[in-house]
Design an enzyme around this catalytic site. Structure first.
Site, mmCIF file in Angstrom:
data_model
loop_
_atom_site.group_PDB
_atom_site.id
_atom_site.type_symbol
_atom_site.label_atom_id
_atom_site.label_comp_id
_atom_site.label_asym_id
_atom_site.label_seq_id
_atom_site.Cartn_x
_atom_site.Cartn_y
_atom_site.Cartn_z
ATOM 1 N N HIS A 130 0.870 -1.186 0.000
ATOM 2 C CA HIS A 130 0.000 0.000 0.000
ATOM 3 C C HIS A 130 0.907 1.238 0.000
ATOM 4 O O HIS A 130 1.998 1.211 0.575
ATOM 5 C CB HIS A 130 -0.847 -0.038 1.275
ATOM 6 C CG HIS A 130 -1.892 1.017 1.349
ATOM 7 N ND1 HIS A 130 -1.621 2.294 1.765
ATOM 8 C CD2 HIS A 130 -3.212 0.987 1.074
ATOM 9 C CE1 HIS A 130 -2.735 3.004 1.736
ATOM 10 N NE2 HIS A 130 -3.723 2.227 1.321
ATOM 11 N N ASP A 208 3.177 -3.479 8.208
ATOM 12 C CA ASP A 208 1.900 -2.790 8.064
ATOM 13 C C ASP A 208 0.808 -3.840 8.289
ATOM 14 O O ASP A 208 0.575 -4.687 7.423
ATOM 15 C CB ASP A 208 1.831 -2.194 6.651
ATOM 16 C CG ASP A 208 0.456 -1.632 6.325
ATOM 17 O OD1 ASP A 208 -0.424 -1.660 7.194
ATOM 18 O OD2 ASP A 208 0.280 -1.172 5.175
ATOM 19 N N GLN A 211 -4.441 -4.329 7.336
ATOM 20 C CA GLN A 211 -5.447 -5.264 6.800
ATOM 21 C C GLN A 211 -5.432 -6.603 7.513
ATOM 22 O O GLN A 211 -6.206 -7.492 7.166
ATOM 23 C CB GLN A 211 -5.220 -5.495 5.290
ATOM 24 C CG GLN A 211 -5.497 -4.302 4.428
ATOM 25 C CD GLN A 211 -6.972 -3.906 4.382
ATOM 26 O OE1 GLN A 211 -7.852 -4.608 4.863
ATOM 27 N NE2 GLN A 211 -7.236 -2.753 3.806
ATOM 28 N N LYS A 234 -10.648 0.278 10.600
ATOM 29 C CA LYS A 234 -10.826 -0.941 9.786
ATOM 30 C C LYS A 234 -11.266 -2.121 10.643
ATOM 31 O O LYS A 234 -11.500 -3.213 10.142
ATOM 32 C CB LYS A 234 -9.514 -1.308 9.088
ATOM 33 C CG LYS A 234 -9.118 -0.315 7.987
ATOM 34 C CD LYS A 234 -7.998 -0.879 7.177
ATOM 35 C CE LYS A 234 -7.319 0.151 6.309
ATOM 36 N NZ LYS A 234 -8.142 0.623 5.187
ATOM 37 N N CYS A 373 -4.703 2.503 -3.749
ATOM 38 C CA CYS A 373 -3.436 3.030 -3.199
ATOM 39 C C CYS A 373 -2.312 2.029 -3.407
ATOM 40 O O CYS A 373 -1.443 1.863 -2.526
ATOM 41 C CB CYS A 373 -3.568 3.392 -1.720
ATOM 42 S SG CYS A 373 -4.789 4.659 -1.414
HETATM 43 N N1 C6P Z 1 -6.457 0.885 2.759
HETATM 44 C C1 C6P Z 1 -8.262 0.410 1.243
HETATM 45 O O1 C6P Z 1 -9.343 0.650 0.726
HETATM 46 P P1 C6P Z 1 -5.247 4.384 6.838
HETATM 47 O O2 C6P Z 1 -5.874 5.081 5.695
HETATM 48 O O3 C6P Z 1 -4.037 5.083 7.349
HETATM 49 O O4 C6P Z 1 -6.200 3.998 7.908
HETATM 50 O O5 C6P Z 1 -4.739 2.977 6.267
HETATM 51 C C2 C6P Z 1 -3.750 2.971 5.294
HETATM 52 C C3 C6P Z 1 -3.493 1.588 4.840
HETATM 53 C C4 C6P Z 1 -2.267 1.044 5.087
HETATM 54 N N2 C6P Z 1 -1.994 -0.213 4.735
HETATM 55 C C5 C6P Z 1 -2.894 -0.987 4.128
HETATM 56 C C6 C6P Z 1 -2.535 -2.396 3.770
HETATM 57 C C7 C6P Z 1 -4.160 -0.482 3.836
HETATM 58 O O6 C6P Z 1 -5.046 -1.244 3.223
HETATM 59 C C8 C6P Z 1 -4.468 0.850 4.177
HETATM 60 C C9 C6P Z 1 -5.789 1.460 3.828
HETATM 61 C C10 C6P Z 1 -7.752 1.333 2.319
HETATM 62 O O7 C6P Z 1 -7.594 -0.559 0.928
HETATM 63 C C11 C6P Z 1 -7.748 2.748 1.855
HETATM 64 S S1 C6P Z 1 -6.668 3.011 0.519
#
Ligand code: C6P
Length: 415
Positions: A130, A208, A211, A234, A373
């Site tokens: 991501h 990270d 997910q 999430k 992303c």
């Molecule tokens: N993915 C998706 O629709 P934030 O936005 O900071 O809470 O999370 C960022 C992020 C970081 N790592 C991974 C693996 C992610 O999937 C995400 C967020 C969302 O897949 C928004 S792009």
């Protein structure tokens, strides 16, 4: 993602009653919410906890000496302990509250990277990453003169571990940054192996888990990583709060990321000194009510059980892959069901993913369309965008049927 025979099955239909959002219809249809990887829906238990905090315990934290402020501080610190327990972190002071996983990963890239990277060093990310665990490292490598490299994927959308040594060739690998679960393909990465490889070279490993944490047990000690980031929104929690965990010995040696109130020990004209962990990294007023909601969400998930959540999503993703395979002209991406989380990306003939998603919306089906992303991954797949359906503890197989029926309608519209 191990599914044991003892796992108690969750009852998604019953759990849905906890989520007020499902009481509505959209375009006159029941909502098939297949976009939980972007952000999950919220249970009443979490919403009630936030409301109760605002109504009975709200004051700024770590400042007031009156009873109400002490109650609010206890609630914030109680939430930190919940996150520590969730991640099996050795100490609560290693858990830093941030706005989201993105901020947590930036904190590590800036506060660790700026002082530890330089020419001759290699920063290794993956083609699956991501942007939140890719762009900060690319930027930091550029800023410090380190070399930015990317571990490629194989044809199943899994990391090519055979290419690791080549990725390290001729340089000093200082940091390896990868996700535990891919948000685009659902691939579950072999993080323990990657950590062992990184540590053999004296590199740190940044995980990270945005997910992964909503869906499976995430244990920082079992993974062996050095930093790990998650987002509350999430995993049934509110937006505006996440956490980054780091090893105390690394965090203690790092400079702060954000500067201002609360994070200091003393401020003089001659210079400022920093507070203890975790406060050194928590400048400004904390997300107090959000922390309370986050703690309630963690309790809610524990009440269901992460094994049961993983098993449920595993069944759903197998079912989805089977049902999508019946749709002519549909291409799915990523590994087989047994090696992926509850996420399926696909393209449909040459219909633009945004068109597919818009027509599905009219059928009450909410999916994501775009690059998720993950532009380097899209480049690898040779597409600009995909559709993505993602599942959670409240997802029903009927919602996957609603998606497949909707796709047949999309086909008719574009025939
Ligand atoms: N993915 C998706 O629709 P934030 O936005 O900071 O809470 O999370 C960022 C992020 C970081 N790592 C991974 C693996 C992610 O999937 C995400 C967020 C969302 O897949 C928004 S792009």
């Amino acid at each position: 993602m191990a599914v044991t025979a003892q796992t108690t099955k969750l009852d998604a239909r019953k759990l849905r009653a906890d989520f007020p959002i499902f009481e509505q219809t959209f375009h006159g249809k029941p909502l098939a919410f297949l976009d939980s990887a972007a952000s999950s829906q919220k249970p009443r238990q979490m919403l009630d906890a936030m409301r109760e905090f605002y109504e009975t315990s709200y004051a700024n934290v770590h400042r007031g000496v009156y009873q109400l402020a002490e109650r609010a501080t206890a609630a914030l610190e109680g939430s930190r302990e919940k996150v520590r327990e969730l991640l099996n972190a050795p100490a609560a002071r290693e858990v830093i509250f941030v706005r989201n996983a993105t901020e947590g990963l930036n904190l590590v890239a800036y506060a660790w990277g700026l002082n530890n990277l330089g020419p001759g060093d290699i920063v290794l990310v993956t083609e699956l990453e991501h942007h939140s665990n890719w762009v900060p490292w690319q930027y930091m490598a550029k800023k410090t003169g380190a070399e930015f490299r990317m571990l490629p994927l194989d044809e199943h959308g899994e990391l090519d571990l055979g290419a690791l040594d080549e990725a390290a060739d001729g340089g000093n690998v200082k940091v390896v940054a990868t996700g535990l679960v891919s948000n685009s393909l659902g691939t579950i990465n072999p993080v323990e192996k990657l950590v062992a490889w990184a540590h053999e070279r004296g590199a740190i490993f940044v995980c990270d888990a945005a997910q992964a944490a909503p869906h499976m047990t995430v244990d920082v000690q079992a993974l062996g990583c050095d930093f790990l980031a998650i987002s509350g929104h999430k995993m049934c929690g509110p937006s505006g709060i996440g956490a980054v965990w780091g090893r105390a010995e690394l965090l203690e040696r790092m400079e702060p990321f954000l500067l201002g109130g609360h994070m200091i020990r003393s401020v003089r004209f001659e210079g400022t000194t920093w507070g203890e962990l975790p406060h050194k990294f928590e400048a400004g007023t904390a997300p107090m009510a959000e922390a309370v909601g986050f703690a309630a969400a963690i309790d809610y998930l524990h009440g269901i059980g992460f094994d049961a959540i993983s098993a449920h999503e595993h069944e759903l993703v197998s079912y989805a892959l089977d049902r999508l395979a019946e749709v002519p002209g549909l291409t799915t991406y990523g590994p087989p069901a047994d090696r992926r989380a509850g996420i399926v990306s696909f393209n449909f003939d040459d219909i633009h993913p945004h068109d597919v998603a818009q027509i599905l919306d009219l059928e009450g089906v909410a999916i994501r369309a775009g690059h998720h992303c993950c532009q380097p991954l899209m480049q690898k797949l040779g597409v600009a965008a995909t559709n993505r359906a993602s599942f959670y503890l409240y997802t029903l197989p009927e919602e996957i049927d609603q998606l497949v029926d909707g796709l047949h309608k999309v086909k008719k519209v574009f025939a």
